[in-house]
Design an enzyme around this catalytic site. Structure first.
Site, PDB file in Angstrom:
ATOM      1  N   ILE A  85       0.836  -1.203   0.000  1.00 12.28           N
ATOM      2  CA  ILE A  85       0.000   0.000   0.000  1.00 12.28           C
ATOM      3  C   ILE A  85       0.871   1.254   0.000  1.00 12.28           C
ATOM      4  O   ILE A  85       0.371   2.363   0.162  1.00 12.28           O
ATOM      5  CB  ILE A  85      -0.962   0.036   1.207  1.00 12.28           C
ATOM      6  CG1 ILE A  85      -0.194  -0.154   2.527  1.00 12.28           C
ATOM      7  CG2 ILE A  85      -2.031  -1.045   1.076  1.00 12.28           C
ATOM      8  CD1 ILE A  85      -1.054   0.004   3.765  1.00 12.28           C
ATOM      9  N   HIS A  86       2.189   1.060  -0.192  1.00 15.69           N
ATOM     10  CA  HIS A  86       3.139   2.175  -0.165  1.00 15.69           C
ATOM     11  C   HIS A  86       3.920   2.223  -1.470  1.00 15.69           C
ATOM     12  O   HIS A  86       4.624   1.272  -1.817  1.00 15.69           O
ATOM     13  CB  HIS A  86       4.124   2.013   1.004  1.00 15.69           C
ATOM     14  CG  HIS A  86       3.476   1.937   2.350  1.00 15.69           C
ATOM     15  ND1 HIS A  86       4.086   1.327   3.433  1.00 15.69           N
ATOM     16  CD2 HIS A  86       2.285   2.407   2.788  1.00 15.69           C
ATOM     17  CE1 HIS A  86       3.297   1.420   4.486  1.00 15.69           C
ATOM     18  NE2 HIS A  86       2.195   2.075   4.126  1.00 15.69           N
ATOM     19  N   LEU A  87       3.809   3.348  -2.178  1.00 14.78           N
ATOM     20  CA  LEU A  87       4.466   3.532  -3.475  1.00 14.78           C
ATOM     21  C   LEU A  87       5.216   4.862  -3.471  1.00 14.78           C
ATOM     22  O   LEU A  87       4.698   5.865  -2.979  1.00 14.78           O
ATOM     23  CB  LEU A  87       3.415   3.540  -4.595  1.00 14.78           C
ATOM     24  CG  LEU A  87       2.521   2.297  -4.692  1.00 14.78           C
ATOM     25  CD1 LEU A  87       1.202   2.647  -5.346  1.00 14.78           C
ATOM     26  CD2 LEU A  87       3.233   1.211  -5.485  1.00 14.78           C
TER      27      LEU A  87
END
Length: 507
Positions: free
Chosen positions: A430-432
């Site tokens: 969920i982290h980009l």
């Protein structure tokens, strides 16, 4: 925040600044610019969903607030599913609101590697403080529930450091719907905090408005072209002319927009993320994770490179997680009250890419794990299993299709010194970030040290794209800190340009 913010006619607008995207980056930029008295237009592809209208059903909540209903993936071996918010407030509407700063040691490493000016723990500290104050970063009082206790017990029995987590919150009711848009406004998302303030100062927010292209001439963005959709579904052209342009569309869609606008150098070629592997732990006694807050402790012994935490749990979300191997694990739904969902996350060495495709609405996203990443994933999964059994788990099922699960702590070491099976391991994130890194090292960086795109006088990036590498923590505070910093630098630069123009005109 009231209003629909939906255009009902074609628009041609002039402004001091235009901001593309309304998430943590865009909202932070808006706060700085509107406080300085600038006229600002913000464009958001998604709609506005007040918490009072947010559904508790995953089948309705995901399409309403998640890009592509949550069905997005970076192609690779294996593909990595990723989540992006799509709507007013961006990813802050669907995240868990965990508040963490990037470690000082990483900030120092990035400053040296990318040659980022005025970039140090001391220089960034005021921006982190501003971000934390904005969202009321605070610990959750009272009992947090069995899901949190499991992480605490497992970590402490193994002698590992366990940390309680702050969240951006006020009077959290524990509805456990963080991923569905908070129903009562307790989560301090951008739609609750910075956006109402910016709108109160005169900012115009256009939702349901997708930016298609930046028109660039002689080293400046002259127009931002977009297409809005009215309530009947009709397309409406929107054109914004502004002195300052900020792309805050996230680590996937900022590079895609810049590429569609003819900009390519170092843009979209260095995507990073946090590869994450989950596991389901089954206990003898009820966990009732659906009735508790999401786990608000994390095993931080191995940070910043590895982190073990817990996920939001509802019956529907749990069923979705089992769907990756439904044939083997459907029976767990019968025991769902005794189950908890936990994860191991790593800082990777591998990189990915974002490529805008002609005629395609969504860009092509790829990601390749490095050999070291497979080792790290095996280690963090082993540690996750050890923590679950130390906390009393009866069985642990790693997110590997076809795996029969572990029944004791001795079995979890099977992947400690060998890679996970590439074709059956299910990874997500969920982290980009990192698709437009900043700095003065032109061979590595898409922007200068303050987010200005190279060769374009008035175009700035202010979102997760700007985080140089994976931070090992929830990135929202880092995104906000860097966006505040970019906006202030842009204001200073714009002020100097105006002074120079006046000097030339009066000479």
């Amino acid at each position: 925040m009231k209003g629909s913010f939906r255009p009902c006619s074609p628009l041609v607008l002039d402004a001091d600044a235009v901001i593309i995207g309304s998430g943590a980056g865009g909202s932070s930029v808006a706060d700085v610019l509107t406080a300085a008295g600038l006229s600002v237009v913000m464009l958001e592809e998604g709609g506005y969903l007040p918490g009072s209208r947010a559904s508790a059903l995953a089948t309705e909540a995901f399409p309403a607030a998640w890009r592509c209903g949550g069905l997005t993936a970076a192609l690779g071996r294996p593909p990595i599913a990723y989540a992006e918010g799509r709507g007013v407030g961006g990813g802050t509407e669907i995240n868990s609101a965990i508040v963490q700063r990037t470690a000082d040691e990483l900030i120092d490493e990035w400053r040296a590697r990318y040659r980022i000016e005025e970039f140090s723990p001391e220089a960034l500290a005021p921006y982190f403080e501003r971000a934390e104050s904005t969202v009321n970063a605070s610990y959750t009082p009272g009992a947090l529930g069995r899901p949190t206790d499991i992480l605490r017990e497992g970590g402490k029995r193994l002698g590992w450091k366990v940390s309680d987590l702050k969240r951006g919150q006020k009077d959290c009711k524990g509805a456990n719907r963080c991923s569905f848009v908070c129903p009562n406004g307790a989560k301090q998302s951008m739609a609750v905090t910075l956006l109402p303030r910016a709108i109160g100062r005169g900012m115009r927010l256009l939702a349901h408005t997708r930016v298609t292209k930046l028109v660039i001439r002689k080293g400046r963005v002259e127009e931002v072209r977009a297409q809005a959709t009215d309530s009947s579904g009709s397309a409406l052209p929107v054109v914004i002319r502004a002195n300052l342009v900020f792309s805050c569309a996230g680590a996937i869609h900022t590079p895609a927009l810049l590429q569609r606008s003819g900009l390519r150098r170092r843009i979209g070629a260095t995507l990073r993320l946090h590869p994450t592997i989950k596991a389901t732990a089954v206990f003898d006694e009820p966990v009732d994770a659906h009735a508790s807050r999401l786990p608000l402790s994390a095993i931080t012994e191995f940070m910043p490179d590895q982190r073990i935490g817990g996920s939001v749990f509802t019956p529907s979300v749990f069923a979705l997680s089992l769907a990756e191997d439904w044939k083997q694990r459907a029976d767990l739904m019968m025991d769902w009250r005794r189950c908890g969902s936990y994860y191991g996350m790593i800082r990777p060495k591998g990189t990915g890419s974002v490529l805008a495709l002609p005629g395609a609405r969504e860009p092509l996203v790829r990601y390749a794990l490095a050999p070291q990443d497979w080792v790290a994933l095996g280690q963090v999964l082993t540690r996750l299993g050890q923590a679950m059994f130390a906390a009393g788990a009866r069985k642990v099922f790693p997110s590997i299709s076809g795996h029969k699960g572990w029944t004791n702590a001795g079995e979890v070491e099977e992947f400690w010194d060998r890679p996970l099976p590439a074709t059956s391991t299910n990874l997500m994130t969920i982290h980009l970030f990192s698709s437009c890194p900043p700095g003065e090292n032109a061979d590595l960086c898409a922007t200068d040290s303050f987010g200005r795109v190279r060769g374009i006088e008035n175009l700035f990036v202010a979102d997760g794209s700007l985080i140089p590498e994976a931070p090992g923590v929830n990135p929202q505070m880092t995104i906000m800190a860097l966006a505040f910093r970019v906006a202030e630098a842009a204001l200073a630069l714009s002020g100097r340009a105006r002074v120079a123009l006046v000097d030339r005109e009066t000479a």
